[in-house]
Design a protein around this motif. Structure first.
Motif, PDB file in Angstrom:
ATOM      1  N   HIS A 154      41.578  39.995  29.565  1.00 58.57           N
ATOM      2  CA  HIS A 154      41.316  38.786  29.425  1.00 58.57           C
ATOM      3  C   HIS A 154      42.431  37.819  29.579  1.00 58.57           C
ATOM      4  CE1 HIS A 154      39.462  34.930  28.126  1.00 58.57           C
ATOM      5  NE2 HIS A 154      39.997  35.138  27.002  1.00 58.57           N
TER       6      HIS A 154
ATOM      7  N   GLU B 253      37.236  34.499  30.684  1.00 59.48           N
ATOM      8  CA  GLU B 253      36.660  35.935  31.114  1.00 59.48           C
ATOM      9  C   GLU B 253      35.529  35.806  31.965  1.00 59.48           C
ATOM     10  OE1 GLU B 253      35.286  40.069  28.483  1.00 59.48           O
ATOM     11  OE2 GLU B 253      35.987  37.886  27.366  1.00 59.48           O
TER      12      GLU B 253
ATOM     13  N   GLU C  40      36.530  35.437  35.561  1.00 61.40           N
ATOM     14  CA  GLU C  40      37.177  36.515  35.894  1.00 61.40           C
ATOM     15  C   GLU C  40      36.045  37.428  36.502  1.00 61.40           C
ATOM     16  OE1 GLU C  40      40.458  40.042  34.410  1.00 61.40           O
ATOM     17  OE2 GLU C  40      40.277  38.101  33.352  1.00 61.40           O
ATOM     18  N   THR C  41      35.026  37.721  35.562  1.00 65.84           N
ATOM     19  CA  THR C  41      33.839  38.604  35.733  1.00 65.84           C
ATOM     20  C   THR C  41      33.196  38.414  37.055  1.00 65.84           C
ATOM     21  OG1 THR C  41      33.371  38.953  33.273  1.00 65.84           O
ATOM     22  CG2 THR C  41      31.901  39.466  34.839  1.00 65.84           C
TER      23      THR C  41
ATOM     24  N   ASN D  95      35.669  39.022  40.226  1.00 66.17           N
ATOM     25  CA  ASN D  95      35.751  40.227  40.422  1.00 66.17           C
ATOM     26  C   ASN D  95      34.666  40.955  41.259  1.00 66.17           C
ATOM     27  OD1 ASN D  95      38.309  40.428  39.264  1.00 66.17           O
ATOM     28  ND2 ASN D  95      37.630  41.206  37.278  1.00 66.17           N
TER      29      ASN D  95
END
Length: 282
Positions: free
Chosen positions: A3, A55, A58-59, A62
């Motif tokens: 994170h 977060e 980012e999830t 990705n």
């Protein structure tokens, strides 16, 4: 990736992953995907480089990087591709627009310099509608008939016409090549087409991304000349006197010119490769 990952770190890590699977422009791809997920402009990537990435962002990012690592085209992941400096919505139902096709637009502008002319153009195999929509934008008094055999492709093209506010001057018709058009109502100034021209034997050697694109929009499952020949042979019946046919092609080259047409010139890309042909009705 934790994170605490900063924007710069996230881009670098994602770029390294994409480089491992031989993506052409790993850094650019990673930046564009993050800009899309986070709603950023390019300048934000510099200004906020040291900022920690939320977060949730980012999830999602990705997950998109994983798709790109499978060599899914970036345009399909983003849902958009630029053509002639305009954004176009794309899905896996249509080919990804390519810069080579812009040479067809250049050819139309060269042979029809009066952009206020009330021309009638025809776009065969319209796909995402890039040719038809671009011509409608560049020629505000022109009318265009655009055909495609794929109903799902026509839905994408219609959406792009609406997005660029030219849907009132484009008629979309479903059908195979020129068979979608009633000949008695057609007297086009020009027929423009980027048809399937990849030869069947070339398909296996194409870049991985192309395996995601609709195969029937890429190849004729033969020598690449089938649809080019069809348009040259049947097209003149749909043209005005001295009407034009402008075609994109690839390594397969161009078919023999039928007696009903005069070959004007070859279209070359920026690397000097032959990428199309321009013909005039006798």
């Amino acid at each position: 990736m934790s994170h605490a990952t900063t924007l710069r770190q996230l881009i670098q890590q994602a770029s390294a992953l994409l480089k491992q699977v031989n993506c052409d422009a790993p850094m650019r791809d990673a930046e564009l995907l993050l800009m899309s997920v986070w709603g950023m402009r390019r300048t934000d990537l510099i200004i906020r480089a040291s900022e920690p990435v939320p977060e949730a962002i980012e999830t999602v990012f990705n997950a998109l990087i994983q798709r790109r690592m499978q060599r899914e085209p970036l345009a399909y992941i983003l849902g958009e591709k630029e053509f002639w400096s305009r954004p176009f919505h794309v899905t896996s139902d249509v080919l990804v627009p390519r810069p080579e096709t812009e040479h067809l637009i250049e050819a139309v502008l060269e042979y029809f310099p009066d952009q206020q002319g009330a021309y009638n153009f025809c776009d065969i195999g319209t796909g995402s509608g890039i040719i038809a929509v671009t011509l409608a934008c560049e020629y505000p008094k022109a009318h265009i008939i655009a055909t495609d055999i794929s109903e799902s492709a026509l839905r994408v093209a219609t959406g792009n016409a609406i997005q660029h506010k030219v849907e009132d001057r484009i008629t979309f018709k479903q059908g195979d090549m020129l068979q979608a058009i009633e000949q008695r109502n057609a007297h086009f100034d020009a027929i423009i087409s980027n048809p399937p021209y990849v030869a069947e034997h070339e398909m296996a050697s194409l870049e991985q991304e192309l395996s995601y694109e609709p195969r029937n929009a890429l190849t004729d499952e033969s020598d690449g000349l089938t649809f080019l020949t069809d348009i040259l042979n049947t097209g003149p019946e749909f043209l005005q006197t001295s009407g034009m046919i402008m075609l994109e092609t690839g390594p397969c080259g161009l078919p023999d010119t039928p007696e009903t047409l005069i070959f004007e010139k070859v279209i070359h890309d920026l690397a000097g490769h032959a990428r199309g042909g321009i013909y005039r009705c006798v």
